[in-house]
Scaffold this active site. Sequence first.
Site, PDB file in Angstrom:
ATOM      1  CG  ASP A  30      -2.070   0.953   1.086  1.00  0.00           C
ATOM      2  OD1 ASP A  30      -3.227   0.490   0.967  1.00  0.00           O
ATOM      3  OD2 ASP A  30      -1.835   2.185   1.095  1.00  0.00           O
ATOM      4  CG  ASN A  87     -12.226  -1.062   3.727  1.00  0.00           C
ATOM      5  OD1 ASN A  87     -12.616  -1.558   4.794  1.00  0.00           O
ATOM      6  ND2 ASN A  87     -11.068  -0.439   3.625  1.00  0.00           N
ATOM      7  N   GLY A  93     -16.044   2.220   3.570  1.00  0.00           N
ATOM      8  CA  GLY A  93     -14.790   2.959   3.498  1.00  0.00           C
ATOM      9  C   GLY A  93     -13.955   2.656   2.271  1.00  0.00           C
ATOM     10  CD  GLN A  94     -14.603  -0.665  -2.924  1.00  0.00           C
ATOM     11  OE1 GLN A  94     -15.776  -0.944  -2.664  1.00  0.00           O
ATOM     12  NE2 GLN A  94     -13.934  -1.243  -3.897  1.00  0.00           N
ATOM     13  CG  HIS A 100      -8.618  -3.016  -2.487  1.00  0.00           C
ATOM     14  ND1 HIS A 100      -9.542  -2.296  -3.214  1.00  0.00           N
ATOM     15  CD2 HIS A 100      -8.485  -2.369  -1.316  1.00  0.00           C
ATOM     16  CE1 HIS A 100      -9.929  -1.251  -2.512  1.00  0.00           C
ATOM     17  NE2 HIS A 100      -9.315  -1.269  -1.346  1.00  0.00           N
ATOM     18  CG  HIS A 102      -6.795  -2.912   2.980  1.00  0.00           C
ATOM     19  ND1 HIS A 102      -6.002  -1.787   2.866  1.00  0.00           N
ATOM     20  CD2 HIS A 102      -7.991  -2.576   2.429  1.00  0.00           C
ATOM     21  CE1 HIS A 102      -6.687  -0.818   2.280  1.00  0.00           C
ATOM     22  NE2 HIS A 102      -7.901  -1.268   2.002  1.00  0.00           N
TER      23      HIS A 102
HETATM   24  P1  5GP Z   1      -9.769   1.337   0.323  1.00  0.00           P
HETATM   25  O1  5GP Z   1      -9.958   2.578   1.132  1.00  0.00           O
HETATM   26  O2  5GP Z   1     -10.412   1.450  -1.041  1.00  0.00           O
HETATM   27  O3  5GP Z   1     -10.137   0.079   1.047  1.00  0.00           O
HETATM   28  O4  5GP Z   1      -8.215   1.204   0.110  1.00  0.00           O
HETATM   29  C1  5GP Z   1      -7.534   1.698  -0.981  1.00  0.00           C
HETATM   30  C2  5GP Z   1      -6.063   1.638  -0.639  1.00  0.00           C
HETATM   31  O5  5GP Z   1      -5.330   1.841  -1.816  1.00  0.00           O
HETATM   32  C3  5GP Z   1      -5.614   2.699   0.373  1.00  0.00           C
HETATM   33  O6  5GP Z   1      -5.056   2.081   1.510  1.00  0.00           O
HETATM   34  C4  5GP Z   1      -4.607   3.523  -0.408  1.00  0.00           C
HETATM   35  O7  5GP Z   1      -3.503   3.927   0.389  1.00  0.00           O
HETATM   36  C5  5GP Z   1      -4.176   2.578  -1.498  1.00  0.00           C
HETATM   37  N1  5GP Z   1      -3.787   3.247  -2.728  1.00  0.00           N
HETATM   38  C6  5GP Z   1      -4.451   4.228  -3.382  1.00  0.00           C
HETATM   39  N2  5GP Z   1      -3.790   4.597  -4.487  1.00  0.00           N
HETATM   40  C7  5GP Z   1      -2.676   3.807  -4.540  1.00  0.00           C
HETATM   41  C8  5GP Z   1      -1.584   3.727  -5.465  1.00  0.00           C
HETATM   42  O8  5GP Z   1      -1.494   4.439  -6.468  1.00  0.00           O
HETATM   43  N3  5GP Z   1      -0.627   2.794  -5.195  1.00  0.00           N
HETATM   44  C9  5GP Z   1      -0.700   1.971  -4.108  1.00  0.00           C
HETATM   45  N4  5GP Z   1       0.306   1.087  -3.923  1.00  0.00           N
HETATM   46  N5  5GP Z   1      -1.714   2.032  -3.216  1.00  0.00           N
HETATM   47  C10 5GP Z   1      -2.689   2.937  -3.435  1.00  0.00           C
END
Ligand code: 5GP
Length: 114
Positions: A30, A87, A93-94, A100, A102
Amino acid sequence: MSDCIFCRIIAGEIPGKKIYEDDELLAFHDVTPQAPVHFLVIPKRHIKNIMELESGDSSLIGRLLYRAQALAAELGCGEKGARFVINCKSDGGQTVDHLHCHVLGGRPLDWPPG
Ligand code: 5GP
Ligand code: ZN
C-alpha cells in the site's frame, strides 16, 4: 479499465511495489501503509467490489485469500497474525473501486473500527 488506478498498476502504467503476481492475482505494498506490513491483494480482472461477485468467482476469491495469508506469513506475520480487510462501497470505506483485500500486520490493531 483505463481510469482505474489498480488496473493501471496491473498494466504497469503507474508504479507499484509488487510482492507477488500470477495470471489472475497481484499483490503490492500500500502506498500509505497503516502498519509495518500493509499490502493489497487484488484480482487482475476489474471487479468493482465484493458485492459484485458472482457464484463463479468463488474459487478466484478463495485463491486470493489463500495468497493473502501465504504472503502475510512470508512477510513475518505468521506467528502473531494479521488483519485481512475488504472494504466495500461508501459505508465500508472503499476509496478505490477495484476489489482488494488489505493485509495489515506487524503491530497490534484496535477493534472495533471507528
Ligand atoms: P480502500 O480505502 O479502497 O479500502 O483502500 C484503498 C487503498 O489503496 C488505500 O489504503 C490507499 O492507500 C491505497 N492506494 C491508493 N492509491 C494507490 C496507489 O497508487 N498505489 C498503491 N500502492 N496504493 C494505493
Ligand atoms: Zn480496476
